[in-house]
Design a protein around this motif. Structure first.
Motif, PDB file in Angstrom:
ATOM      1  N   THR A 613       0.784  -1.196   0.021  1.00 16.13           N
ATOM      2  CA  THR A 613       0.113   0.079   0.094  1.00 16.13           C
ATOM      3  C   THR A 613       1.143   1.178   0.121  1.00 16.13           C
ATOM      4  N   THR A 614       0.975   2.026  -1.010  1.00 16.94           N
ATOM      5  CA  THR A 614       1.861   3.107  -1.075  1.00 16.94           C
ATOM      6  C   THR A 614       1.024   4.374  -0.278  1.00 16.94           C
ATOM      7  N   TRP A 621      -1.410  -3.034  -3.571  1.00 17.96           N
ATOM      8  CA  TRP A 621      -1.463  -4.442  -4.308  1.00 17.96           C
ATOM      9  C   TRP A 621      -1.600  -5.569  -3.457  1.00 17.96           C
ATOM     10  N   PHE A 622      -1.445  -6.745  -4.265  1.00 19.62           N
ATOM     11  CA  PHE A 622      -1.061  -8.047  -3.759  1.00 19.62           C
ATOM     12  C   PHE A 622      -0.666  -8.777  -4.923  1.00 19.62           C
ATOM     13  N   ALA A 632      -0.425 -10.847 -10.008  1.00 26.90           N
ATOM     14  CA  ALA A 632      -0.455  -9.352  -9.334  1.00 26.90           C
ATOM     15  C   ALA A 632      -1.712  -8.976  -9.784  1.00 26.90           C
ATOM     16  N   VAL A 633      -1.968  -8.037  -8.604  1.00 20.56           N
ATOM     17  CA  VAL A 633      -3.363  -7.325  -8.825  1.00 20.56           C
ATOM     18  C   VAL A 633      -2.982  -6.117  -8.136  1.00 20.56           C
ATOM     19  N   TRP A 634      -3.415  -4.754  -8.924  1.00 19.99           N
ATOM     20  CA  TRP A 634      -3.032  -3.683  -8.413  1.00 19.99           C
ATOM     21  C   TRP A 634      -4.509  -2.940  -8.534  1.00 19.99           C
ATOM     22  N   GLY A 659      -3.577  -3.253   0.833  1.00 17.66           N
ATOM     23  CA  GLY A 659      -3.107  -4.264  -0.107  1.00 17.66           C
ATOM     24  C   GLY A 659      -3.863  -5.444   0.208  1.00 17.66           C
ATOM     25  N   GLY A 660      -3.854  -5.748   1.449  1.00 21.01           N
ATOM     26  CA  GLY A 660      -4.696  -7.071   2.009  1.00 21.01           C
ATOM     27  C   GLY A 660      -6.102  -7.321   1.755  1.00 21.01           C
TER      28      GLY A 660
END
Length: 761
Positions: A613-614, A621-622, A632-634, A659-660
Motif C-alpha cells: 500500500t503506497t 497491491w497483492f 499480481a493485482v493492482w 493491499g490485503g
C-alpha cells in the motif's frame, strides 16, 4: 483505402478520360497489342507512354491481405484483426451461381476472348461514340483483376492508390500488358478465382467469402442464385448498390444481373423471373475487426500480442517489415492465454471493482518456469466510451501501458532475496524502531555512496506506533515493517538490490533506470502488474526467471500455401539460488498464513504473497503465487490523483484501502478460479530458526502504512532529482512523514510524499 471501386459514379471529366481511353485502346489493339506479336504503339500523343515492349515482363502479385485470427491456448478464438476483411477460398468453394453471375454482368465473353476483348472494345467504342458519353466500358475481367492487384499492392497509401486507379493512357497500356501475361500464365479458372477473392464488395468485405458472411452470414459455397446476383451487382459500385443502405437500388441492380444471366443462357427466363420476385433476404453480420471485439475481456491481451508482433525482431528486422506482415494478415496466432484463467480473472475483477469506480484494477497471471502469460484483465474495458480505455494498465509503457504504479511493500521480497544471496541469515534481527532517519552512508553501484542530508535528514516510520523492534526477517516480512527493510538495504548496499531486481526482470514501467537510493526498498519505483507477477514467478520456480511470452505459434497463409513463422521464445536464467528462493517462499507463506495477506489465502492450497500500500493510498497491491501460477493485482487511480481514503469500490465503502483488503480478495478469487481442477502442489521451503520473540502488538499492513513514506532524491556526481510518484508507503493520515527545508531540491512529486534528500559521495 477507399470503400468504392474505381469505375462507379464517374465524374464528367472521368467519363471523358474513359471515352478517350477506349478510343486509344481500340487503336492500340488494332495495332497488335492483343496479338502475340507486339509492336510499337502508334499513339496520337507520341511519347506520352512507354513503349509496350519496354514494360516489365512480369507483374508482381502481392499476397492478398486477409484477416488474422488470434486464438487462446486451447484453440478458441479471441479476436480477428485485419486491414482488409478477406478470407481466400478456392474456386471449388464458391457457388457456381456466383461464378456465373460475376462473369455474366462483368464480362460475358470471358471464356471466348483473350486478355483483351477486341470485339468488346469495338462495340464499346461504337456505342459510346453514338451516345457521346461512356455508356459502356471495355475492360475484361482479366484487366479488372490486374487493376485490383495494383490497388492491393498500393495498400493503404492514398497516393499509391490514386496512382493505381488514375485514368491515364499509361496505366491502361500497363494494365493490358500484364493482362496478356496473366492470361498466358494462369488460365481462365484461376483468374476467376483470383478475381472473386480480391475484389471489393462494400461493407468492409474484400473477396466473395467475406461478402457472403457480411450480407448473408454464410459461406460463399452456399450462395443461392438470388444472393449471387446481388453480390455480383455490387462490384461495379459498392457504395451505390449497397443493399444495407439502399435496398431499392440494390434490388434493381440484382435484377439486372439476373436478366443478364438469362440473356447469356446461364439460367432460364423463368428462373430469372422467380428470382427477381424474391426479397433480398439479408442477414447482415457486423464487421468484427480488432481487439475491441475480443471475447472473455481479453482485449488488452489481444493488444499486447499485437505489440509483441510489431516490436519483436523475430518477426522482421525493421518496424516496417513487421508492420507489412501484420497488415497483410492471413496469420493464425495461437497464444499462451489460458481461457480458464482469463475467465477467472475477469470474473473476479468484475465482482470486486466496477468499471465506473473512481479507481481501477488490473491483474496478470503467469506460469512459473515458462514465462507464459495466462491471463490479463482490468476493470475498465477496452474501448472508446466513458469508463473505457485503450491503455493496457497491466504492462509497461513501451507495450501500450501507462507509466506504472509504485508497488509498495511488494518490492520488499526482492530486497530480502538480495540480502539472502549476499549471505545474510534468514533469522537476521534489526532494531526496527517505529521511526528513524535513513541510515547513512549507504553503498551504491560504481563505488558511490548515498549520504543522508545531515541538515534535514530523510526519515521514515512504520505503519503503527506499536510496531517497535527488534524484529527478525520472518516477522518483519509478515508485518511489513518498513524500518527493518531500510536497515537491511543499508546493511547490504543498494547495488545488490538493483542487480537482483534486474535478474528478476523488474524494471520501471516507463523504461527509466532505477535510481541508487535506499528507499527503493519500500517500493517507490513505478512497476506494471505483469512485471511484478513475473518477478514473483521466479520465487515459485525456485529461483529461475523466465522472460514473459504471449505467443505459442504463428502460421501464415499466402495464397494457397501455409507456413510457420518463428516466434519469440522465453529465455530462462537463474536469478538466485534454490535455497534463497525456498527461503523467500517460507517468508511469504507466513504473510498469507498469519500476516498482512490473510484475506488472500487459498484455503488448503499452499500459497505465498505480499501486500503493498503506497503513501497516501494512491495504489494498493497483492502479488502472490502457488508453485504453478503467479499473479499480481493492482488497484488505484491510473492518473495518480485519487487517494483511496473515504472511497467506494465495487459498491463497498472503505475508510482506507490496504493491499490485503481490496487487491487481496481479488487475487484470491482470481487464483481460485484459475487453479480449479489443477494439481495442488506444495512449496519447497527451508526452516527458519526462531529468534527470541517478544510479545508485541499485531502490526498489519492492512491497518495502515506498510511501505514507508518517503520517495527518493539525492546527488550523484552532481544534482539528481529524486522520484516520488505517489510516495513510498501508506500512512495513518495523508500527510508526509517528514518535511524538507525550504530551498532543498525536492524529488519529483506526482502523488504525494517527499523525496529522500541525500548525497552520493
Amino acid at each position: 483505402m477507399p470503400n468504392k471501386r474505381s469505375g462507379g459514379g464517374l465524374s464528367p471529366t472521368q467519363q471523358a478520360a474513359k471515352f478517350l481511353g477506349v478510343s486509344v485502346l481500340a487503336g492500340a489493339v488494332l495495332a497488335g497489342i492483343a496479338l502475340p506479336a507486339v509492336g510499337a504503339l502508334g499513339l496520337a500523343a507520341k511519347g506520352s507512354v512507354e513503349s509496350f515492349d519496354e514494360l516489365p515482363a512480369n507483374m508482381k502479385t502481392p499476397p492478398l491481405s486477409q484477416r488474422t485470427t488470434i486464438l487462446d491456448a486451447d484453440g478458441g478464438q479471441i479476436a480477428t484483426v485485419y486491414s482488409r476483411d478477406r478470407t481466400v477460398v478456392p474456386l471449388k468453394d464458391i457457388s457456381p451461381y456466383m461464378q456465373k453471375a460475376i462473369v455474366a454482368i462483368e464480362d460475358s465473353r470471358f471464356y471466348q476472348h483473350g486478355a483483351v476483348d477486341l470485339k468488346g472494345v469495338l462495340r464499346a467504342l461504337n456505342k459510346n461514340a453514338q451516345t457521346g458519353g461512356v455508356s459502356e466500358g471495355a475492360s475484361t475481367l482479366t484487366q479488372q483483376y490486374v487493376k485490383n492487384v495494383f490497388v492491393e499492392e498500393a495498400g493503404n497509401d492514398p497516393t499509391k492508390v490514386a496512382q493505381a486507379t488514375q485514368q491515364t493512357i499509361g496505366r491502361k497500356i500497363r494494365e493490358l500488358k500484364y493482362a496478356i501475361q496473366v492470361e498466358e500464365e494462369l488460365g481462365k479458372k484461376k483468374i476467376l478465382e483470383n478475381y472473386l477473392n480480391i475484389t471489393f464488395f462494400g461493407q468492409q468485405a474484400y473477396g466473395v467469402e467475406a461478402a457472403a458472411q457480411r450480407y448473408f452470414s454464410e459461406s460463399a459455397k452456399d450462395l443461392s442464385l438470388e444472393q449471387s446476383a446481388l453480390l455480383a451487382g455490387i462490384v461495379q459500385s459498392p457504395s451505390r448498390y449497397d443493399p444495407v443502405n439502399d435496398e431499392a437500388e440494390a434490388t434493381k441492380r440484382r435484377n439486372t444481373v439476373l436478366q443478364r444471366m438469362a440473356a447469356v443462357g446461364d439460367i432460364s427466363r423463368a428462373q430469372a423471373a422467380d428470382a427477381m420476385k424474391a426479397p433480398l433476404g439479408l442477414k447482415v453480420s457486423k464487421p468484427k475487426n480488432g481487439c475491441i471485439t475480443a471475447v472473455k475481456g481479453a482485449g488488452f491481451f489481444c493488444d499486447y500480442v499485437r505489440e509483441v508482433f510489431l516490436t519483436d525482431p523475430v518477426f522482421g528486422k525493421t518496424k516496417e517489415q513487421r508492420a507489412k506482415i501484420w497488415n497483410q494478415g492471413g496469420l493464425t496466432i495461437r497464444t499462451t492465454m489460458d481461457p480458464q484463467a482469463q475467465n477467472a480473472a475477469q470474473r473476479s475483477i468484475k465482482e470486486h471493482v466496477y468499471k465506473s469506480d473512481e479507481v481501477a484494477t488490473a491483474a496478470s497471471l503467469v506460469q512459473p518456469g515458462t514465462g507464459k502469460i495466462l491471463a490479463m484483465g482490468q476493470s475498465r474495458p477496452y474501448g472508446f466510451k466513458k469508463n473505457e480505455t485503450q491503455i493496457n494498465l497491466s504492462v509497461d509503457q513501451s507495450m501500450g501501458g501507462g507509466m506504472g504504479y509504485q508497488p509498495g511493500s511488494t518490492f520488499k521480497p526482492i530486497v530480502a532475496a538480495a540480502a539472502l544471496e549476499d549471505g545474510m541469515p534468514a533469522n537476521k534481527v534489526y532494531s526496527s524502531p517505529y521511526q528513524m532517519a535513513y541510515p547513512s552512508p549507504v553503498s551504491a553501484c560504481d563505488g558511490k555512496r548515498w549520504v543522508n542530508d545531515p541538515n534535514s535528514p530523510a526519515k521514515l516510520e512504520n505503519e503503527n506506533s506499536s510496531e517497535v523492534g527488534p524484529y527478525d526477517m520472518r516477522e518483519a516480512t509478515a508485518k511489513s515493517v518498513n524500518t527493518y527493510y531500510v536497515q537491511m538495504i543499508s546493511d547490504i548496499g543498494i547495488c545488490p538490490v538493483t542487480t537482483m531486481a534486474k535478474k528478476m526482470g523488474v524494471v520501471r514501467a516507463d523504461g527509466d533506470k532505477m535510481p541508487q537510493v535506499p528507499s527503493i526498498a519500500l517500493g517507490t519505483q513505478e512497476m506494471s502488474p505483469l512485471t511484478m507477477a513475473n518477478a514473483y514467478a521466479t520465487f515459485a520456480s525456485r529461483g529461475m526467471y523466465c522472460t514473459p511470452v504471449a505467443i505459442e505459434s504463428v502460421s501464415r497463409r499466402v495464397g494457397d500455401k501455409t507456413s510457420s513463422l518463428e516466434v519469440p521464445k522465453s529465455t530462462c536464467s537463474r536469478a538466485m539460488s534454490e535455497n534463497t528462493a525456498d527461503t523467500i517462499n517460507a517468508l511469504l507463506k507466513g504473510v498469507v498464513e498469519d500476516g498482512t495477506g490473510t484475506k488472500a489465502g487459498l484455503g488448503s492450497r499452499p500459497s505465498a504473497g505480499k501486500t503493498g500500500t503506497t503513501d497516501e493510498r494512491y495504489a494498493a497491491w497483492f502479488v502472490g503465487y502457488t508453485p504453478n501460477m503467479a499473479g499480481a493485482v493492482w488497484v488505484g487511480d491510473p492518473a495518480h490523483k485519487r487517494k483511496m481514503s473515504g472511497i467506494t469500490i465495487g459498491g463497498r465503502s472503505y475508510g482506507k484501502v490496504f493491499g490485503g483488503e481490496v487487491p487481496g480478495p481479488i487475487w484470491r478469487d482470481m487464483m481460485s478460479g484459475a487453479l480449479e481442477g489443477k494439481p495442488v502442489e506444495d512449496f519447497n521451503t527451508v526452516h527458519i530458526p526462531d529468534s527470541k520473540p517478544r510479545d508485541r502488538g499485531d502490526g498489519d499492513d492492512d491497518g495502515g502504512r506498510d511501505d514507508g513514506g518517503n520517495g527518493d532524491g539525492g546527488f550523484i556526481g552532481g544534482l539528481v532529482g529524486g522520484n516520488n510518484n505517489g510516495g513510498g508507503g501508506g500512512e495513518p493520515f495523508p500527510t508526509p512523514s517528514f518535511s524538507i527545508p525550504e530551498g532543498f531540491i525536492r524529488g519529483q512529486s506526482n502523488g504525494g510524499g517527499n523525496g529522500n534528500g541525500g548525497r552520493f559521495g
